[in-house]
Design a protein around this motif. Structure first.
Motif, PDB file in Angstrom:
ATOM      1  N   ALA A  47      17.111  13.291 -14.066  1.00  0.00           N
ATOM      2  CA  ALA A  47      18.432  13.193 -14.684  1.00  0.00           C
ATOM      3  C   ALA A  47      18.367  12.487 -16.026  1.00  0.00           C
ATOM      4  CB  ALA A  47      19.383  12.457 -13.746  1.00  0.00           C
ATOM      5  N   VAL A  48      17.531  11.427 -16.133  1.00  0.00           N
ATOM      6  CA  VAL A  48      17.404  10.734 -17.410  1.00  0.00           C
ATOM      7  C   VAL A  48      16.749  11.639 -18.444  1.00  0.00           C
ATOM      8  CG1 VAL A  48      16.242   8.827 -18.593  1.00  0.00           C
ATOM      9  CG2 VAL A  48      17.395   8.435 -16.412  1.00  0.00           C
ATOM     10  N   GLU A  49      15.739  12.396 -18.040  1.00  0.00           N
ATOM     11  CA  GLU A  49      15.101  13.320 -18.977  1.00  0.00           C
ATOM     12  C   GLU A  49      16.116  14.345 -19.476  1.00  0.00           C
ATOM     13  OE1 GLU A  49      11.349  16.493 -19.195  1.00  0.00           O
ATOM     14  OE2 GLU A  49      11.693  15.307 -17.373  1.00  0.00           O
ATOM     15  N   ALA A  50      16.932  14.869 -18.575  1.00  0.00           N
ATOM     16  CA  ALA A  50      17.939  15.846 -18.984  1.00  0.00           C
ATOM     17  C   ALA A  50      19.000  15.206 -19.878  1.00  0.00           C
ATOM     18  CB  ALA A  50      18.603  16.451 -17.741  1.00  0.00           C
ATOM     19  N   GLY A  51      19.381  13.953 -19.554  1.00  0.00           N
ATOM     20  CA  GLY A  51      20.398  13.269 -20.323  1.00  0.00           C
ATOM     21  C   GLY A  51      19.934  12.914 -21.732  1.00  0.00           C
ATOM     22  N   ARG A  52      18.641  12.667 -21.849  1.00  0.00           N
ATOM     23  CA  ARG A  52      18.106  12.344 -23.172  1.00  0.00           C
ATOM     24  C   ARG A  52      17.972  13.577 -24.059  1.00  0.00           C
ATOM     25  NH1 ARG A  52      13.352   7.923 -21.566  1.00  0.00           N
ATOM     26  NH2 ARG A  52      14.709   6.088 -21.607  1.00  0.00           N
ATOM     27  N   ALA A 104      10.990   8.912  -2.385  1.00  0.00           N
ATOM     28  CA  ALA A 104      11.007  10.367  -2.222  1.00  0.00           C
ATOM     29  C   ALA A 104      12.256  11.012  -2.802  1.00  0.00           C
ATOM     30  CB  ALA A 104      10.893  10.723  -0.741  1.00  0.00           C
ATOM     31  N   GLU A 105      13.382  10.297  -2.786  1.00  0.00           N
ATOM     32  CA  GLU A 105      14.645  10.905  -3.186  1.00  0.00           C
ATOM     33  C   GLU A 105      15.195  10.340  -4.494  1.00  0.00           C
ATOM     34  OE1 GLU A 105      17.384  10.516   0.060  1.00  0.00           O
ATOM     35  OE2 GLU A 105      15.906  11.161   1.568  1.00  0.00           O
ATOM     36  N   VAL A 106      15.279   9.026  -4.582  1.00  0.00           N
ATOM     37  CA  VAL A 106      15.959   8.403  -5.726  1.00  0.00           C
ATOM     38  C   VAL A 106      15.113   8.475  -6.985  1.00  0.00           C
ATOM     39  CG1 VAL A 106      16.974   6.271  -6.610  1.00  0.00           C
ATOM     40  CG2 VAL A 106      17.278   6.907  -4.193  1.00  0.00           C
ATOM     41  N   VAL A 107      13.847   8.086  -6.881  1.00  0.00           N
ATOM     42  CA  VAL A 107      12.990   8.009  -8.069  1.00  0.00           C
ATOM     43  C   VAL A 107      12.888   9.354  -8.792  1.00  0.00           C
ATOM     44  CG1 VAL A 107      10.615   7.632  -8.848  1.00  0.00           C
ATOM     45  CG2 VAL A 107      11.707   5.981  -7.320  1.00  0.00           C
ATOM     46  N   PRO A 108      12.522  10.445  -8.113  1.00  0.00           N
ATOM     47  CA  PRO A 108      12.427  11.713  -8.850  1.00  0.00           C
ATOM     48  C   PRO A 108      13.771  12.188  -9.387  1.00  0.00           C
ATOM     49  CG  PRO A 108      12.089  12.058  -6.489  1.00  0.00           C
ATOM     50  CD  PRO A 108      12.074  10.591  -6.712  1.00  0.00           C
ATOM     51  N   ARG A 148       0.834  -1.210   0.000  1.00  0.00           N
ATOM     52  CA  ARG A 148       0.000   0.000   0.000  1.00  0.00           C
ATOM     53  C   ARG A 148       0.864   1.254   0.000  1.00  0.00           C
ATOM     54  NH1 ARG A 148      -3.622  -3.299   3.404  1.00  0.00           N
ATOM     55  NH2 ARG A 148      -2.494  -2.611   5.256  1.00  0.00           N
ATOM     56  N   ALA A 149       1.989   1.214   0.726  1.00  0.00           N
ATOM     57  CA  ALA A 149       2.877   2.379   0.763  1.00  0.00           C
ATOM     58  C   ALA A 149       3.520   2.618  -0.602  1.00  0.00           C
ATOM     59  CB  ALA A 149       3.949   2.180   1.827  1.00  0.00           C
ATOM     60  N   ALA A 150       3.934   1.553  -1.278  1.00  0.00           N
ATOM     61  CA  ALA A 150       4.534   1.703  -2.605  1.00  0.00           C
ATOM     62  C   ALA A 150       3.524   2.303  -3.578  1.00  0.00           C
ATOM     63  CB  ALA A 150       5.022   0.350  -3.112  1.00  0.00           C
ATOM     64  N   GLN A 151       2.279   1.869  -3.486  1.00  0.00           N
ATOM     65  CA  GLN A 151       1.241   2.453  -4.335  1.00  0.00           C
ATOM     66  C   GLN A 151       1.048   3.928  -4.011  1.00  0.00           C
ATOM     67  OE1 GLN A 151      -2.864   0.700  -5.543  1.00  0.00           O
ATOM     68  NE2 GLN A 151      -3.219   1.775  -3.623  1.00  0.00           N
ATOM     69  N   ALA A 152       1.016   4.267  -2.725  1.00  0.00           N
ATOM     70  CA  ALA A 152       0.836   5.670  -2.339  1.00  0.00           C
ATOM     71  C   ALA A 152       1.983   6.540  -2.843  1.00  0.00           C
ATOM     72  CB  ALA A 152       0.716   5.773  -0.819  1.00  0.00           C
ATOM     73  N   HIS A 153       3.176   5.955  -2.919  1.00  0.00           N
ATOM     74  CA  HIS A 153       4.339   6.689  -3.426  1.00  0.00           C
ATOM     75  C   HIS A 153       4.318   6.812  -4.948  1.00  0.00           C
ATOM     76  CE1 HIS A 153       6.761   7.590   0.047  1.00  0.00           C
ATOM     77  NE2 HIS A 153       6.773   6.344   0.481  1.00  0.00           N
ATOM     78  N   GLY A 154       3.428   6.107  -5.598  1.00  0.00           N
ATOM     79  CA  GLY A 154       3.352   6.192  -7.049  1.00  0.00           C
ATOM     80  C   GLY A 154       4.290   5.281  -7.809  1.00  0.00           C
ATOM     81  N   LEU A 155       4.832   4.246  -7.140  1.00  0.00           N
ATOM     82  CA  LEU A 155       5.672   3.307  -7.875  1.00  0.00           C
ATOM     83  C   LEU A 155       4.831   2.559  -8.907  1.00  0.00           C
ATOM     84  CD1 LEU A 155       8.134   1.753  -5.276  1.00  0.00           C
ATOM     85  CD2 LEU A 155       8.315   3.869  -6.584  1.00  0.00           C
ATOM     86  N   LEU A 159      21.762   4.578 -10.894  1.00  0.00           N
ATOM     87  CA  LEU A 159      20.578   4.215 -11.676  1.00  0.00           C
ATOM     88  C   LEU A 159      20.474   5.065 -12.938  1.00  0.00           C
ATOM     89  CD1 LEU A 159      19.918   2.504  -9.205  1.00  0.00           C
ATOM     90  CD2 LEU A 159      17.557   3.312  -9.333  1.00  0.00           C
ATOM     91  N   THR A 160      20.824   6.321 -12.840  1.00  0.00           N
ATOM     92  CA  THR A 160      20.819   7.189 -14.021  1.00  0.00           C
ATOM     93  C   THR A 160      21.827   6.694 -15.050  1.00  0.00           C
ATOM     94  OG1 THR A 160      20.176   9.108 -12.690  1.00  0.00           O
ATOM     95  CG2 THR A 160      21.166   9.535 -14.843  1.00  0.00           C
ATOM     96  N   GLU A 161      23.015   6.360 -14.600  1.00  0.00           N
ATOM     97  CA  GLU A 161      24.039   5.821 -15.506  1.00  0.00           C
ATOM     98  C   GLU A 161      23.573   4.516 -16.137  1.00  0.00           C
ATOM     99  OE1 GLU A 161      28.599   4.038 -15.311  1.00  0.00           O
ATOM    100  OE2 GLU A 161      27.743   5.059 -13.581  1.00  0.00           O
ATOM    101  N   TRP A 162      22.949   3.651 -15.327  1.00  0.00           N
ATOM    102  CA  TRP A 162      22.501   2.359 -15.842  1.00  0.00           C
ATOM    103  C   TRP A 162      21.353   2.528 -16.834  1.00  0.00           C
ATOM    104  CZ3 TRP A 162      22.377  -0.184 -10.327  1.00  0.00           C
ATOM    105  CH2 TRP A 162      23.691  -0.298  -9.858  1.00  0.00           C
TER     106      TRP A 162
END
Length: 282
Positions: free
Chosen positions: A277-282, A268-272, A29-36, A239-242
């Motif tokens: 970073a991927v959007e900027a890198g693309r 809260a920190e890694v996903v956004p 339920r927490a993962a869903q609330a976080h939007g994963l 994760l961005t590099e990968w």
């Protein structure tokens, strides 16, 4: 640089241990609330302390509304493909399409045999898996399936019910022959944990998938790329590099301890940070 251009998505691996079910429900339920995007459940039914993956996913689906479930990965040698397609189609109907079917040839020959499965050679397992993917693809599309081979005897199955949306077929693979099956027949590659397939080994495996996809008349971008990443906390820079350099578009996070705290920080920190970073890198 390898980037296949897919949206960057994230998931959480849930522990199927029977004695952790209350915590697992809270994490789902927490993962869903976080939007994963995904909740992943491993499939090792020969482990006495593990709940059956499909039963657990069905239970958790009743406690969630939007997140998609993925088997990471379902053991094809213990779950015959026509029956597995039936289960996936049924769960997709019941959840409004919240199912992705991750499958694998089976990690342990001894454990599979201990539960009554066939003791197949590695070559037979690859053939079995390739044929199973084709069976499931047809069955999930509502088509009739007949197959008489050394690995399968299906005398006439009419696929159904039809899922509300196509159920993706992702294949867990590591060796060259199974990677070739991934490129030729699957919708996605599920890489083993990053401690088993470290980043340095990924480019060669991606090339094997790409070559097989092209040989089968497909585009490499037809295959999504999923990395299982173990904690204590995934690093946004890695994760961005990968994503940009190795071609992964989906990261399934496996917390090692204090899973709720790790989940909260990851979401809260890694996903956004990775998405930006991927959007900027693309």
């Amino acid at each position: 640089m390898t980037d296949y251009g897919h949206p960057i998505t994230f998931g959480l691996s849930l522990d199927p241990a029977a004695d952790r079910l209350p915590e697992t429900r809270r994490l789902a339920r927490a993962a869903q609330a976080h939007g994963l995007d995904y909740l992943a459940v491993q499939d090792h039914p020969y482990q006495p302390g593990h709940l059956d993956a499909w039963t657990l996913i069905s239970h958790l689906a009743a406690h969630t509304e939007t997140v998609t479930f993925v088997t990471d990965v379902a053991d094809l040698q213990l779950r015959p493909p026509a029956m597995l397609a039936k289960a996936a189609a049924s769960l997709s109907v019941l959840t409004g399409g919240r199912v992705t079917l991750g499958v694998g040839g089976g990690a342990s020959t001894d454990a599979i045999a201990a539960m009554g499965g066939a003791r197949r050679s590695r070559g037979d397992m690859v053939t079995y898996t390739a044929e199973a993917l084709q069976v499931m693809r047809a069955a999930l599309a509502g088509q009739g399936v007949r197959l008489a081979s050394e690995q399968h005897t299906i005398e006439g199955y009419d696929g159904g019910p039809l899922p509300p949306r196509p159920v993706p077929l992702w294949l867990g693979s590591q060796g060259p022959r199974m990677l070739a099956v991934t490129g030729a027949l699957s919708d996605g590659w599920i890489s083993p944990l990053n401690i088993y397939v470290p980043p340095a080994e990924v480019p060669a495996k991606q090339r094997r998938i790409d070559e097989a996809a092209l040989a089968a008349g497909r585009r490499p971008s037809d295959v999504r790329r999923v990395y299982n990443v173990i904690g204590p906390l995934a690093d946004a820079a890695h994760l961005t590099e990968w994503a940009l350099e190795l071609g992964f578009d989906t990261f399934v996070f496996w917390p090692t301890d204090a899973p709720r705290r790790q989940l909260d920080r990851f979401a809260a920190e890694v996903v956004p940070a990775v998405r930006a970073a991927v959007e900027a890198g693309r």
